[in-house]
Design a protein around this motif. Structure first.
Motif, PDB file in Angstrom:
ATOM      1  N   LEU A  88       0.808  -1.217   0.000  1.00 41.29           N
ATOM      2  CA  LEU A  88       0.000   0.000   0.000  1.00 41.29           C
ATOM      3  C   LEU A  88       0.842   1.269   0.000  1.00 41.29           C
ATOM      4  O   LEU A  88       1.910   1.336   0.624  1.00 41.29           O
ATOM      5  CB  LEU A  88      -0.920   0.020   1.218  1.00 41.29           C
ATOM      6  CG  LEU A  88      -2.104  -0.950   1.178  1.00 41.29           C
ATOM      7  CD1 LEU A  88      -2.827  -0.931   2.523  1.00 41.29           C
ATOM      8  CD2 LEU A  88      -3.064  -0.580   0.057  1.00 41.29           C
ATOM      9  N   SER A  89       0.290   2.290  -0.636  1.00 43.30           N
ATOM     10  CA  SER A  89       0.935   3.597  -0.659  1.00 43.30           C
ATOM     11  C   SER A  89       0.478   4.479   0.498  1.00 43.30           C
ATOM     12  O   SER A  89       0.977   5.591   0.673  1.00 43.30           O
ATOM     13  CB  SER A  89       0.618   4.313  -1.980  1.00 43.30           C
ATOM     14  OG  SER A  89      -0.782   4.543  -2.105  1.00 43.30           O
ATOM     15  N   GLU A  90      -0.470   3.976   1.292  1.00 42.62           N
ATOM     16  CA  GLU A  90      -1.046   4.751   2.395  1.00 42.62           C
ATOM     17  C   GLU A  90      -1.613   3.777   3.424  1.00 42.62           C
ATOM     18  O   GLU A  90      -1.805   2.599   3.121  1.00 42.62           O
ATOM     19  CB  GLU A  90      -2.149   5.672   1.854  1.00 42.62           C
ATOM     20  CG  GLU A  90      -3.228   4.920   1.081  1.00 42.62           C
ATOM     21  CD  GLU A  90      -4.127   5.832   0.263  1.00 42.62           C
ATOM     22  OE1 GLU A  90      -4.477   6.913   0.784  1.00 42.62           O
ATOM     23  OE2 GLU A  90      -4.488   5.465  -0.871  1.00 42.62           O
ATOM     24  N   ARG A 123       3.226   1.127  -5.625  1.00 38.99           N
ATOM     25  CA  ARG A 123       2.354   0.712  -4.522  1.00 38.99           C
ATOM     26  C   ARG A 123       0.907   1.038  -4.885  1.00 38.99           C
ATOM     27  O   ARG A 123       0.647   1.979  -5.640  1.00 38.99           O
ATOM     28  CB  ARG A 123       2.758   1.409  -3.220  1.00 38.99           C
ATOM     29  CG  ARG A 123       4.084   0.888  -2.654  1.00 38.99           C
ATOM     30  CD  ARG A 123       4.467   1.613  -1.388  1.00 38.99           C
ATOM     31  NE  ARG A 123       5.709   1.094  -0.831  1.00 38.99           N
ATOM     32  CZ  ARG A 123       5.801   0.398   0.293  1.00 38.99           C
ATOM     33  NH1 ARG A 123       4.703   0.145   1.006  1.00 38.99           N
ATOM     34  NH2 ARG A 123       6.963  -0.044   0.728  1.00 38.99           N
ATOM     35  N   THR A 125      -3.118   2.063  -4.095  1.00 34.11           N
ATOM     36  CA  THR A 125      -3.871   2.933  -3.194  1.00 34.11           C
ATOM     37  C   THR A 125      -4.929   2.127  -2.455  1.00 34.11           C
ATOM     38  O   THR A 125      -5.334   1.034  -2.878  1.00 34.11           O
ATOM     39  CB  THR A 125      -4.550   4.071  -3.964  1.00 34.11           C
ATOM     40  OG1 THR A 125      -5.554   3.506  -4.822  1.00 34.11           O
ATOM     41  CG2 THR A 125      -3.537   4.846  -4.802  1.00 34.11           C
ATOM     42  N   GLU A 128      -7.853   1.484  -4.723  1.00 38.81           N
ATOM     43  CA  GLU A 128      -7.689   0.363  -5.648  1.00 38.81           C
ATOM     44  C   GLU A 128      -8.051  -0.958  -4.979  1.00 38.81           C
ATOM     45  O   GLU A 128      -8.774  -1.793  -5.552  1.00 38.81           O
ATOM     46  CB  GLU A 128      -6.255   0.304  -6.164  1.00 38.81           C
ATOM     47  CG  GLU A 128      -5.913   1.328  -7.228  1.00 38.81           C
ATOM     48  CD  GLU A 128      -4.480   1.186  -7.703  1.00 38.81           C
ATOM     49  OE1 GLU A 128      -4.284   0.560  -8.768  1.00 38.81           O
ATOM     50  OE2 GLU A 128      -3.565   1.686  -7.019  1.00 38.81           O
TER      51      GLU A 128
END
Length: 286
Positions: A88-90, A123, A125, A128
């Motif tokens: 994950l980006s977050e 990565r 989101t 997504e």
């Protein structure tokens, strides 16, 4: 995703107290996948032809649920909270239930293929992943639950086989050693917790009687799709059945070989034997 994400072969409701599902045989690549791996590489994670092997069961009144999307896009055989934070980006905004599979990059949404080959160059989101859960995971589980609940309501019990295939040889990630031949068939009942022992024993003995090397819970015990809907005391029995790909296909070319028809015949004989042994015995309203 413009195409359907799943299909139910056979009747929309079970005509006998048996339900099959194939969560890993899909290979329709979604437009938003955006993987750096080739389609051939992504299909290495596929349980090729498993839906086709079991499809004749539909004519016997047995529903067969099959995913059409690839396992490498989203794995229905994972809990919806089995999130890999490294993908994950977050931060994930909901409670997570990461499994041991997340540590090797094969959680709900895979991060790597074998040999640590990354699936993405980015990565993902939260949006997504949530979209994939809404479009693929939730419909698959909802459909399987409906099929199982309907059979249980009609017959007072339901037997569920979660259908898979496995690579011909051992993996260091799973067995701790690479390159040794695996058994022909592995049954998984999560150490006797997801179905009555007599059901596991019946399937084991039937297949062993046809000459197969059959192991139980070694090395595959079953994952989310047998865990989530099993309650043997309430007449809900789930069993994972893994067949070795060498029995029916060439893993290098992804083509069926002559063993496909032989194995399919034995699996349909097993379906007939299960129906004869375990139901229908207590149909409601008949």
């Amino acid at each position: 995703m413009d195409t359907a994400v799943l299909i139910v072969h056979g009747p929309p409701a079970a005509e006998v107290p048996l339900v099959l599902d194939s969560p890993h045989s899909g290979f329709t690549m979604p437009a938003d996948f955006r993987s750096v791996r080739s389609e051939a590489e992504l299909r290495e994670g596929e349980d090729s032809f498993i839906d086709e092997l079991y499809q004749p069961a539909a004519a016997r009144g047995v529903p067969l649920l099959a995913a059409l999307f690839p396992r490498t896009y989203l794995d229905p055989n994972r809990h919806a909270g089995d999130i890999d934070p490294e993908l994950l980006s977050e931060p994930w905004p909901q409670p997570m239930r990461p499994s041991a599979k997340a540590r090797i990059g094969k959680a709900l949404v895979w991060r790597t293929m074998d040999a640590d080959k990354p699936i993405y160059d980015r990565r993902l989101t939260v949006a997504e992943l949530q979209s994939r859960i809404d479009r693929c995971h939730r419909p698959y589980h909802d459909t399987l639950r409906t099929l199982l609940d309907g059979a249980h309501a009609r017959f007072g019990a339901v037997w569920h086989i979660n259908c898979h295939s496995m690579g011909p040889k051992t993996s260091v990630l799973i067995e701790g050693v690479d390159g040794r031949p695996r058994a022909d068939i592995v049954l998984g009942d999560r150490d006797g917790t997801t179905c009555a022992p007599e059901f596991t024993a019946f399937v084991r003995d039937f297949l062993a009687g046809h000459g197969y090397d059959v192991r139980v819970n070694d090395p595959f015990k079953g994952v989310e799709l047998v865990r989530a809907y099993a309650d043997p005391a309430a007449g809900r029995h789930s069993l994972q059945l893994e067949v070795n790909k060498r029995l029916y296909m060439d893993t290098a070319t992804l083509r069926r070989h002559a063993g496909f028809d032989v194995l399919q015949g034995h699996l349909m004989a097993l379906v007939d034997a299960i129906i004869g042994r375990f139901g229908p015995r207590r149909a409601h309203g008949t």
